[in-house]
Design a protein around this motif. Structure first.
Motif, PDB file in Angstrom:
ATOM      1  N   GLU A 119      35.659  29.640  30.492  1.00 32.82           N
ATOM      2  CA  GLU A 119      35.910  30.908  31.171  1.00 32.82           C
ATOM      3  C   GLU A 119      34.994  31.966  30.563  1.00 32.82           C
ATOM      4  O   GLU A 119      34.469  31.778  29.466  1.00 32.82           O
ATOM      5  N   VAL A 120      34.900  33.107  31.243  1.00 32.60           N
ATOM      6  CA  VAL A 120      34.113  34.225  30.698  1.00 32.60           C
ATOM      7  C   VAL A 120      35.061  35.323  30.220  1.00 32.60           C
ATOM      8  O   VAL A 120      36.039  35.651  30.889  1.00 32.60           O
ATOM      9  N   MET A 121      34.751  35.864  29.037  1.00 36.44           N
ATOM     10  CA  MET A 121      35.426  37.073  28.547  1.00 36.44           C
ATOM     11  C   MET A 121      34.381  38.177  28.627  1.00 36.44           C
ATOM     12  O   MET A 121      33.408  38.159  27.871  1.00 36.44           O
ATOM     13  N   LYS A 165      39.163  36.978  34.174  1.00 37.67           N
ATOM     14  CA  LYS A 165      40.516  37.438  33.813  1.00 37.67           C
ATOM     15  C   LYS A 165      40.568  38.271  32.531  1.00 37.67           C
ATOM     16  O   LYS A 165      41.517  39.023  32.318  1.00 37.67           O
ATOM     17  N   THR A 166      39.606  38.070  31.630  1.00 43.39           N
ATOM     18  CA  THR A 166      39.726  38.708  30.316  1.00 43.39           C
ATOM     19  C   THR A 166      38.562  39.668  30.104  1.00 43.39           C
ATOM     20  O   THR A 166      37.398  39.268  30.238  1.00 43.39           O
ATOM     21  N   TRP A 167      38.876  40.908  29.741  1.00 41.21           N
ATOM     22  CA  TRP A 167      37.852  41.955  29.645  1.00 41.21           C
ATOM     23  C   TRP A 167      37.983  42.722  28.331  1.00 41.21           C
ATOM     24  O   TRP A 167      39.093  43.098  27.936  1.00 41.21           O
ATOM     25  N   CYS A 168      36.840  42.981  27.703  1.00 39.36           N
ATOM     26  CA  CYS A 168      36.812  43.779  26.477  1.00 39.36           C
ATOM     27  C   CYS A 168      36.404  45.207  26.820  1.00 39.36           C
ATOM     28  O   CYS A 168      35.384  45.418  27.489  1.00 39.36           O
ATOM     29  N   ALA A 197      42.048  52.413  35.334  1.00 42.53           N
ATOM     30  CA  ALA A 197      41.249  52.245  36.559  1.00 42.53           C
ATOM     31  C   ALA A 197      40.992  50.763  36.828  1.00 42.53           C
ATOM     32  O   ALA A 197      41.078  50.297  37.968  1.00 42.53           O
ATOM     33  N   MET A 198      40.690  50.005  35.773  1.00 43.44           N
ATOM     34  CA  MET A 198      40.383  48.581  35.976  1.00 43.44           C
ATOM     35  C   MET A 198      41.616  47.837  36.487  1.00 43.44           C
ATOM     36  O   MET A 198      41.510  46.966  37.345  1.00 43.44           O
ATOM     37  N   LYS A 199      42.779  48.192  35.962  1.00 43.76           N
ATOM     38  CA  LYS A 199      43.986  47.486  36.430  1.00 43.76           C
ATOM     39  C   LYS A 199      44.391  47.923  37.835  1.00 43.76           C
ATOM     40  O   LYS A 199      45.114  47.197  38.521  1.00 43.76           O
ATOM     41  N   LEU A 200      43.892  49.075  38.281  1.00 45.29           N
ATOM     42  CA  LEU A 200      44.101  49.435  39.690  1.00 45.29           C
ATOM     43  C   LEU A 200      43.217  48.563  40.579  1.00 45.29           C
ATOM     44  O   LEU A 200      43.632  48.133  41.657  1.00 45.29           O
ATOM     45  N   VAL A 201      42.001  48.266  40.125  1.00 45.29           N
ATOM     46  CA  VAL A 201      41.110  47.387  40.895  1.00 45.29           C
ATOM     47  C   VAL A 201      41.696  45.976  40.942  1.00 45.29           C
ATOM     48  O   VAL A 201      41.768  45.343  41.987  1.00 45.29           O
ATOM     49  N   ILE A 205      44.145  41.262  35.560  1.00 48.51           N
ATOM     50  CA  ILE A 205      43.274  41.083  34.384  1.00 48.51           C
ATOM     51  C   ILE A 205      44.020  41.403  33.089  1.00 48.51           C
ATOM     52  O   ILE A 205      45.059  42.066  33.107  1.00 48.51           O
ATOM     53  N   GLU A 206      43.468  40.918  31.983  1.00 54.15           N
ATOM     54  CA  GLU A 206      43.988  41.258  30.653  1.00 54.15           C
ATOM     55  C   GLU A 206      42.894  42.011  29.901  1.00 54.15           C
ATOM     56  O   GLU A 206      41.716  41.651  29.991  1.00 54.15           O
TER      57      GLU A 206
END
Ligand code: AHR
Length: 497
Positions: A119-121, A165-168, A197-201, A205-206
């Motif tokens: 997966e990509v983080m 799914k995973t974002w820094c 904002a990201m969780k509105l998009v 995601i985590e």
């Protein structure tokens, strides 16, 4: 000298999140260009990815890879790396002072990760940029279609969303070297607003908030406390970064450095839970140890590198046997904290402080640290058990009561397998060990793998694997009691089924 251990299937720490065996590819040195990507190489596939490197990554069974930085992400324009390759700009890459050609970008990396089974983080730039670039990138990668950014992705040949799914939320924003460095207050505010904002998009995601770039930072742990106080409701993880070295050539002290990692993890847990208490929250923040490794061998060589070249050999540590032992103990430390450390990334994966090395136009090969990482990743999936260990201890320059033997054990219920990881740190002597395994009725000893070498400074090269696993054939399991001899300074994997 003797060590005893009791292992019982009911002494459980937690189910292991496989993402603790993650790694990291940054646009830095020869990690991407000349590492995973080298069009024209005899092993290159149709996209220019080296198949020999992909095979080695697959051997490590890497579940998730952090990308594209690192320090690099703090001045990165993700838009430079998408669309027709011949239209992509060349930029000054300010973090490492190189030229970035942008031949590889988000879509190519997602393709590479798929080929490697990972997966990509993904990290967003909170140095020179902010909410807007982050939410646009997320719309580009994760929104199905019918909007500007998602349709742009489709026009670039990617009909389906990548669903990352995973974002820094940025990288090491506490570090004065970071482009766009921020105080904890500045970072906590932008992390919170970007997360919102990201969780509105994409609410699925985590998000990982930056903690300190090492436990020695003067702002640790206040940086974590302030950040979490400001962003608690919208982030899920806090990051930890730490690199280790044996600069004073004191192996006894060096091999004890996983105790510093243990202390760091406990301090970050305490900080998270203090903010949880302060905010009367039901939510528990998890830990993402998303940069860890040995890093010091290449420090002097890096000072000689000319700026503004493409893919110079930066951060190319050549690891020795004692580094592999410490890496084993660091992996054991993650397993001991399986209840709170849910992600980690060995930094990094190819050429740059890495288990995998490549020659330009040539071979790829395994560093010493490849092996403990591979063993933990391949056999360390299931439930982390709490071994009851009795082992002699020693004192070193920075540590007291260092156990000679480190241990972690993993119970894979589905496969009906148990794996015990052990490091013997004794510099002069082997260590007999008795392990009470009576709760695992009818289990048989499959194998005892060990990494040993008389020379702590032995290194691997493309021509010669001086450090590689072998079998210890003296171990026995009788009536639920295992007896073994751990070799002097050794990494051990004892497998039962
Ligand atoms: O992994 C190398 C560098 O170490 C990363 O770019 C940065 O985040 C850290 O300081």
């Amino acid at each position: 000298l003797k060590t005893t251990m009791i292992l019982d299937k009911s002494y459980q720490i937690a189910k292991i999140d496989e993402r603790i065996y993650g790694s990291f590819i940054e646009h830095l040195g020869r990690a991407v260009y000349g590492g995973i990507y080298e069009p024209g190489h005899p092993e290159a596939d149709e996209q220019g990815f080296r198949k020999d490197v992909i095979e080695l990554v697959k051997e490590l069974n890497v579940p998730i890879v952090r990308y594209p930085g690192g320090n690099m992400v703090s001045a990165y324009n993700w838009e430079d790396g998408v669309g027709p390759k011949d239209e992509r700009p060349r930029r000054l890459e300010l973090a490492w002072r190189t030229i970035e050609t942008n031949e590889v970008g988000t879509n190519e990396f997602v393709d590479w990760a798929k080929k490697a089974g990972s997966e990509v983080m993904m990290a967003v730039n909170l140095g020179t940029r902010g909410i807007d670039a982050a939410r646009n990138l997320l719309e580009y990668t994760n929104h199905p279609g019918g909007t500007y950014w998602s349709d742009l992705r489709r026009s670039h040949g990617y009909e389906e969303p990548h669903n990352i799914k995973t974002w820094c939320l940025g990288n090491e924003m506490d570090g004065p070297w970071q482009i766009g460095h921020k105080t904890a207050y500045e970072y906590g505010r932008i992390a919170n607003e970007t997360a919102k904002a990201m969780k509105l998009v994409d609410p699925t995601i985590e998000l990982v908030a930056c903690g300190s770039s090492s436990s020695e930072m003067p702002t640790f742990p206040e940086y974590e406390a302030t950040t979490l106080d400001l962003a608690y409701d919208h982030v899920d993880y806090i990051s930890l970064h730490q690199y280790y070295g044996n600069r004073s050539n004191d192996p006894a002290n060096y091999l004890a450095k996983n105790l510093a990692m243990d202390h760091f993890i406990k301090s970050v847990i305490a900080t998270c839970d203090y903010i949880k208490a302060k905010r009367r929250s039901k939510k528990t923040i998890k830990l993402s140890f998303d940069e860890w490794n040995v890093w010091y061998h290449s420090n002097d060589a890096d000072k000689q590198i000319e700026p503004w070249t493409i893919a110079p050999p930066q951060l190319e540590d050549h690891y020795n046997f004692e580094d592999a032992l410490l890496v084993g103990s660091l992996l054991i430390t993650f397993l001991q904290h399986a209840d709170r450390v849910k992600m980690a990334a060995m930094a990094q994966l190819v050429n740059v402080i890495a288990p995998i090395m490549t020659e330009n136009e040539g071979r790829s090969w395994k560093q010493t640290i490849f092996y403990p990482y591979m063993h933990a990743s391949v056999y360390g999936r299931g439930i982390s058990l709490k071994p009851i260990l009795s082992t002699p201890k020693y004192d070193s320059r920075d540590f007291t009561d260092v156990p000679y033997v480190d241990s972690a054990a993993v119970y894979n219920e589905e496969k009906e397998e148990v794996t015990i990881f052990l490091v013997n740190k004794h510099l002069e002597s082997g260590m007999p060990i008795d392990i009470d395994l009576r709760s695992f009725e009818d289990y048989q000893l499959v194998e005892h793998i060990e990494l040993v070498n008389d020379d702590l400074k032995a290194v691997n090269t493309a021509d010669h694997q001086a450090v590689q696993p072998q079998h210890n054939t003296n171990s026995k399991l009788d009536n639920g009691m295992l007896t073994a001899q751990l070799s002097k300074t050794s990494w051990n994997v004892i497998r039962l089924k």
